[in-house]
Each structure stands twice: as structure tokens, then as C-alpha cells.
Design a protein around this motif. Sequence first.
Motif, short mmCIF file in Angstrom:
data_model
loop_
_atom_site.label_atom_id
_atom_site.label_comp_id
_atom_site.label_asym_id
_atom_site.label_seq_id
_atom_site.Cartn_x
_atom_site.Cartn_y
_atom_site.Cartn_z
N UNK A 1 0.84 -1.20 0.00
CA UNK A 1 0.00 0.00 0.00
C UNK A 1 0.87 1.25 0.00
N UNK A 2 1.96 1.23 0.76
CA UNK A 2 2.89 2.36 0.76
C UNK A 2 3.51 2.55 -0.62
N UNK A 3 3.86 1.44 -1.26
CA UNK A 3 4.46 1.52 -2.58
C UNK A 3 3.48 2.09 -3.61
N UNK A 4 2.22 1.70 -3.51
CA UNK A 4 1.21 2.22 -4.44
C UNK A 4 1.07 3.73 -4.29
N UNK B 1 3.97 5.80 -6.02
CA UNK B 1 4.10 5.82 -7.47
C UNK B 1 3.67 7.18 -8.04
N UNK B 2 4.14 7.48 -9.26
CA UNK B 2 3.68 8.69 -9.93
C UNK B 2 2.18 8.57 -10.20
N UNK B 3 1.43 9.63 -9.89
CA UNK B 3 -0.03 9.57 -9.96
C UNK B 3 -0.58 10.39 -11.13
N UNK C 1 -4.91 5.86 -4.77
CA UNK C 1 -4.10 4.72 -5.21
C UNK C 1 -3.82 3.76 -4.05
N UNK C 2 -3.53 4.31 -2.88
CA UNK C 2 -3.24 3.49 -1.71
C UNK C 2 -4.47 2.69 -1.28
N UNK C 3 -5.63 3.36 -1.25
CA UNK C 3 -6.85 2.66 -0.85
C UNK C 3 -7.23 1.60 -1.87
N UNK C 4 -6.99 1.88 -3.15
CA UNK C 4 -7.25 0.90 -4.20
C UNK C 4 -6.44 -0.37 -3.95
N UNK C 5 -5.17 -0.21 -3.63
CA UNK C 5 -4.31 -1.36 -3.35
C UNK C 5 -4.77 -2.09 -2.09
N UNK C 6 -5.17 -1.34 -1.08
CA UNK C 6 -5.64 -1.95 0.17
C UNK C 6 -6.89 -2.80 -0.06
N UNK C 7 -7.81 -2.30 -0.87
CA UNK C 7 -9.03 -3.06 -1.16
C UNK C 7 -8.69 -4.29 -2.00
#
Length: 354
Positions: free
Chosen positions: A14-17, A20-22, A242-248
Motif C-alpha cells: 500500500x505504501x508503494x502504491x 508511485x507517480x499519480x 491509489x493506496x486505498x485501491x491497493x488496500x481493497x
Amino acid sequence: MKFTPGPTAVPPAVREAMAEEQPNPDVDPVFAERYQALCEDLADVYDTDHDVVVPGGEGILGLEAAIASLVAPGDRVLCISNGLYGDGFADFVESYDGEAELVSAPYDDPLDLEAIEAALEDAATDGEPFELATMVHCETPTGTLNDLDPVLDLLEEYDVPSVVDAVSSLGGTPVPTDRIDVCLGASQKCFSAPPGLTTAAISDRAWERMEERDPSSLYTNFLPWQDVSKNFPYTHLSANVAALEEAIDRLFEEGLEDVYQRHEKAAERCRERGAELGLEVYPDSERSSPTVTAFRLPGKAKEIQQRVAEEEDVVLATGLGGLEDDILRFGHMGYNAEVEKVERAMDALERVLA
């Protein structure tokens, strides 16, 4: 090691997501597609057909926005409570010139069904029914998980829309979202994403009521989020999305039922270890949440918390308000809902107590 009931520890993926460039959230269609996909995934987590929106702002934004969006001056609101956040809904109502009627039970008691029914009946008899009712699923400051279904039965009987704070339960235990008009969550609890995003599942009835009102704020207002097909109300937090997307995605990879079972096992082990140490659960094991355990340590919680941090490098939380020095809380939610991590945290407590 952080073992608090939010913000929770964030896993590396999640930290890595987030790093990333957004995409530019104002002009890049890639971001709009990401946001829409996130809302659809969250609807699966909520297990609902309601619309889901994700405004930028820490979870308290959702609590205030629900009131700002639904309460007009003079509206009567039934605030149902047995905890700090349940009581806090009444403050929000009054700050938006609504009339709050607080039905509050002691913090270690269940929600008071008799008093709730009496308040609803009196309001209906007087010809001044409630426009809205508020309550909390998991009262994080005490670790209490409230049984919402009997209350929702009463609200349906009297045709009163509901707002529920499920910030500390969503993603860790089932929530009866389809029976709730506005069900609130946040990124930093069971999802184990960084703080910064509110989530809300909103019924058609709630949208209709919002459209009838004239909110005094853009930021604390859900209505601009109803349709973001052309643009967002303000610049969104693209890295947080992006972080929440990865967490889900992580939840779906594990499977929601397995996630819930993992939380149950972590909670059970935490309470077993507490019993071995002679600690009493607040309020009791039957009504404690799978996501938080609170132990009674009257007059000693702050001292024990400080010693565990300094001597064992494990961060715990005490209670809030009048319980600040009386209960010690363990946040086995999200990334920390693992028996191995519970053992480490309880080993640290055991050494300090010894």
C-alpha cells in the motif's frame, strides 16, 4: 510496533502504491476511471447496492458531512449513543442548527432500546417526528460493537432515515449497510491505508433528502459527489486513492469472509491472553468488536501505555475522555489482525505488568 485502533499500520504494498507517480486528478481520465473502479469495489466491501462515494478528507469529515448534507435548521435528530462518537453526533447536529435529542446509555451498556422506542413514539405522537437518527456501529474508544438490527427495526417502523458511523468496523466485520441510509467508513482503520479518505454508502432516500436541502458548505457536503462524471468538487487526493485501491485489492485477494475470520481469531486470542493476565475486558467479551479490545486498568492505563512504548517499543492506545486513564486498547484491525502480532503485543504487556 504500532498496535493501535487506527490509524493502523500500513502494509508495504500500500505504501508503494502511494509512492508511485499519480495521474492528475483534475484532467486525466485515468484518475476518473480509477476512482469509479474504487467506488464499485467499495460497494462490494459494504455489500450494498447503494451508491458509494469517496471524498478527500479524514473519517471525521464523513460524520460532519452526513449531518451537513441531511439536516436543515430546526430539524429534529435522534442521536442514539453509548459512547464518545455517538454523543458527538449531537454536537454536529447542533452546530448545523438542528435539534438533537440524545438517547445515551452508559458507555459499558448496550444501546437503550426502550428509551429509543419511547423517544420515537413520543415524537410521532407530538406530530414532530425525527428527520434523522444517528448511531455508531463500533465505538472505537471503548471497543464496543453495537447490535444495530433491533434499532434499525425501530427506525424502519417509524420511517426515520439513519446515519451510521462504521469507520472502525467496515472491512473487519459485516455491516448491515443496505438497511442504513448513510453508512460511513474511512481509509485508516480496517483497510490499513493512510488517513485521508472518507467513504460513504448513500441510499436513494438519502440523496433525495440532500437535494431538498441547502447545505452551507461545499467541503462538508456529499451532494457534489453524487455525479462526478464531468469533474470532482475539488482536487482529489490521487496518491491516497491509489493506496486505498491497493488496500481493497488485498482484501479481495484474501476473501472478505477470510478477512472477517482473521479478525475474529485475533480478537479471541487477545482476550484469551488478557484473561491469563487477570485483565477484564471493557465492556465485556460478548459485546466487544472483532477489531478492538479494551482492557480495564483503572487509574493505570496511561502509565502502562507509556511503559510498553518505552520498554517494549509497542504503541498501544488508552481510552478517550473520562476513560483516558482507565482502559488500554489493542487495535487488532486490518494489517494488525494477525494472531502472531497479537502475541507480540500481549507479550510486551505481560513483561511490563510483571
